[in-house]
Write a protein that holds these residues in place. Structure first.
Motif, PDB file in Angstrom:
ATOM      1  N   ARG A 138       0.870  -1.177   0.000  1.00 19.41           N
ATOM      2  CA  ARG A 138       0.000   0.000   0.000  1.00 19.41           C
ATOM      3  C   ARG A 138       0.910   1.231   0.000  1.00 19.41           C
ATOM      4  O   ARG A 138       1.862   1.284   0.772  1.00 19.41           O
ATOM      5  CB  ARG A 138      -0.859  -0.028   1.250  1.00 19.41           C
ATOM      6  N   VAL A 139       0.609   2.202  -0.849  1.00 20.73           N
ATOM      7  CA  VAL A 139       1.380   3.441  -0.923  1.00 20.73           C
ATOM      8  C   VAL A 139       0.466   4.595  -0.555  1.00 20.73           C
ATOM      9  O   VAL A 139      -0.605   4.751  -1.139  1.00 20.73           O
ATOM     10  CB  VAL A 139       1.979   3.658  -2.331  1.00 20.73           C
ATOM     11  N   ARG A 140       0.893   5.376   0.439  1.00 21.63           N
ATOM     12  CA  ARG A 140       0.112   6.535   0.893  1.00 21.63           C
ATOM     13  C   ARG A 140       0.971   7.777   0.738  1.00 21.63           C
ATOM     14  O   ARG A 140       2.175   7.726   0.959  1.00 21.63           O
ATOM     15  CB  ARG A 140      -0.242   6.382   2.368  1.00 21.63           C
ATOM     16  N   GLY A 141       0.362   8.872   0.422  1.00 16.99           N
ATOM     17  CA  GLY A 141       1.078  10.137   0.298  1.00 16.99           C
ATOM     18  C   GLY A 141       0.666  11.102   1.389  1.00 16.99           C
ATOM     19  O   GLY A 141      -0.430  11.003   1.947  1.00 16.99           O
ATOM     20  N   CYS A 142       1.543  12.014   1.731  1.00 20.57           N
ATOM     21  CA  CYS A 142       1.200  13.086   2.668  1.00 20.57           C
ATOM     22  C   CYS A 142       1.983  14.333   2.292  1.00 20.57           C
ATOM     23  O   CYS A 142       3.031  14.260   1.655  1.00 20.57           O
ATOM     24  CB  CYS A 142       1.428  12.672   4.115  1.00 20.57           C
ATOM     25  N   ARG A 143       1.450  15.466   2.688  1.00 20.41           N
ATOM     26  CA  ARG A 143       2.009  16.754   2.286  1.00 20.41           C
ATOM     27  C   ARG A 143       2.550  17.574   3.452  1.00 20.41           C
ATOM     28  O   ARG A 143       3.146  18.604   3.246  1.00 20.41           O
ATOM     29  CB  ARG A 143       0.959  17.599   1.553  1.00 20.41           C
ATOM     30  N   SER A 144       2.325  17.131   4.695  1.00 20.43           N
ATOM     31  CA  SER A 144       2.814  17.904   5.842  1.00 20.43           C
ATOM     32  C   SER A 144       3.676  17.030   6.739  1.00 20.43           C
ATOM     33  O   SER A 144       3.494  15.815   6.799  1.00 20.43           O
ATOM     34  CB  SER A 144       1.649  18.466   6.656  1.00 20.43           C
ATOM     35  N   LEU A 145       4.627  17.663   7.431  1.00 21.26           N
ATOM     36  CA  LEU A 145       5.501  16.920   8.335  1.00 21.26           C
ATOM     37  C   LEU A 145       4.723  16.320   9.498  1.00 21.26           C
ATOM     38  O   LEU A 145       5.036  15.222   9.953  1.00 21.26           O
ATOM     39  CB  LEU A 145       6.620  17.825   8.851  1.00 21.26           C
ATOM     40  N   SER A 146       3.676  17.005   9.956  1.00 21.31           N
ATOM     41  CA  SER A 146       2.897  16.452  11.068  1.00 21.31           C
ATOM     42  C   SER A 146       2.145  15.195  10.632  1.00 21.31           C
ATOM     43  O   SER A 146       2.075  14.204  11.364  1.00 21.31           O
ATOM     44  CB  SER A 146       1.940  17.488  11.645  1.00 21.31           C
ATOM     45  N   GLU A 147       1.603  15.206   9.434  1.00 20.53           N
ATOM     46  CA  GLU A 147       0.928  14.015   8.907  1.00 20.53           C
ATOM     47  C   GLU A 147       1.943  12.883   8.717  1.00 20.53           C
ATOM     48  O   GLU A 147       1.675  11.731   9.049  1.00 20.53           O
ATOM     49  CB  GLU A 147       0.253  14.349   7.575  1.00 20.53           C
ATOM     50  N   PHE A 148       3.118  13.222   8.226  1.00 17.64           N
ATOM     51  CA  PHE A 148       4.179  12.237   8.017  1.00 17.64           C
ATOM     52  C   PHE A 148       4.605  11.631   9.358  1.00 17.64           C
ATOM     53  O   PHE A 148       4.794  10.431   9.476  1.00 17.64           O
ATOM     54  CB  PHE A 148       5.360  12.933   7.339  1.00 17.64           C
ATOM     55  N   SER A 149       4.704  12.461  10.387  1.00 14.57           N
ATOM     56  CA  SER A 149       5.081  11.988  11.725  1.00 14.57           C
ATOM     57  C   SER A 149       4.077  10.981  12.259  1.00 14.57           C
ATOM     58  O   SER A 149       4.444  10.046  12.970  1.00 14.57           O
ATOM     59  CB  SER A 149       5.180  13.156  12.707  1.00 14.57           C
ATOM     60  N   ALA A 150       2.814  11.184  11.952  1.00 12.95           N
ATOM     61  CA  ALA A 150       1.772  10.286  12.450  1.00 12.95           C
ATOM     62  C   ALA A 150       1.989   8.853  11.958  1.00 12.95           C
ATOM     63  O   ALA A 150       1.616   7.903  12.643  1.00 12.95           O
ATOM     64  CB  ALA A 150       0.397  10.787  12.022  1.00 12.95           C
ATOM     65  N   PHE A 151       2.620   8.695  10.799  1.00  8.82           N
ATOM     66  CA  PHE A 151       2.901   7.361  10.281  1.00  8.82           C
ATOM     67  C   PHE A 151       4.145   6.751  10.908  1.00  8.82           C
ATOM     68  O   PHE A 151       4.363   5.557  10.844  1.00  8.82           O
ATOM     69  CB  PHE A 151       3.068   7.386   8.757  1.00  8.82           C
ATOM     70  N   ALA A 152       4.975   7.598  11.507  1.00  5.00           N
ATOM     71  CA  ALA A 152       6.235   7.113  12.070  1.00  5.00           C
ATOM     72  C   ALA A 152       6.124   6.718  13.536  1.00  5.00           C
ATOM     73  O   ALA A 152       6.857   5.860  13.999  1.00  5.00           O
ATOM     74  CB  ALA A 152       7.315   8.178  11.905  1.00  5.00           C
ATOM     75  N   PHE A 153       5.236   7.335  14.286  1.00  2.62           N
ATOM     76  CA  PHE A 153       5.115   7.088  15.735  1.00  2.62           C
ATOM     77  C   PHE A 153       3.682   6.815  16.122  1.00  2.62           C
ATOM     78  O   PHE A 153       2.875   7.730  16.098  1.00  2.62           O
ATOM     79  CB  PHE A 153       5.610   8.296  16.531  1.00  2.62           C
TER      80      PHE A 153
END
Length: 125
Positions: free
Chosen positions: A31-46
Motif C-alpha cells: 500500500r502506498v500513501r502520500g502526505c504533504r505535511s511533516l505532522s501528517e508524516f510523523s503520524a505514520f512514524a510514531f
C-alpha cells in the motif's frame, strides 16, 4: 517478502512518487500513501504505521534535516529513504548520520525507488 501487506508513506509537496510507486507495486501486497505535511508524516512514524518512509527533500532542506534527525532517533521507526535534488546531494552523509537508510540523488526512476523500498523490506524481515 512476507505475505503481509507492506506500507510505504511518501512525503512530497506534489504527488509524483505516490502514484509512481502505486504503479510499481500494483501487483504486490504493498500500500502506498502520500502526505504533504511533516505532522501528517510523523503520524505514520510514531508508532510505526509504515514499513518504509520516502522523504522527497526540498531545495531548502534545513527544517527537514532538523525534523528527520528527530524522526529516526527513537528505537523503533520505519526505514527512511531520502530523495535529494542534485544541488543538495552533498547532504548524503549528513542524512545517513541522522539515520536515513537510503539516499537517492538526482534523477531517480520509479524502478530505482521501488528497488530501494524492496531492499528495505527484506532488511526488516
Amino acid at each position: 517478502m512476507s505475505n503481509s501487506v507492506r506500507t510505504i508513506v511518501v512525503f512530497e509537496s506534489r504527488p509524483r512518487w505516490e502514484p509512481e510507486l502505486q504503479r510499481q507495486f500494483r501487483n504486490e501486497s504493498v500500500r502506498v500513501r502520500g502526505c504533504r505535511s511533516l505532522s501528517e508524516f510523523s503520524a505514520f512514524a510514531f508508532p510505526p504505521m509504515a514499513d518504509v518512509l520516502v522523504f522527497d527533500l526540498p531545495e531548502d532542506p534545513a527544517e527537514c534535516l532538523q525534523w528527520l534527525s528527530k524522526l529516526v532517533m527513537p528505537p523503533k521507526v520505519p526505514s527512511v529513504i531520502a530523495l535529494c535534488p542534485p544541488d543538495v546531494g552533498d547532504l548524503e552523509w549528513t542524512l545517513r548520520d541522522v539515520g536515513v537508510r537510503e539516499v537517492l540523488v538526482g534523477d531517480v526512476s520509479g524502478e530505482q525507488l521501488s528497488r530501494a523500498c524492496r531492499r528495505l523490506f527484506l532488511k526488516s524481515e
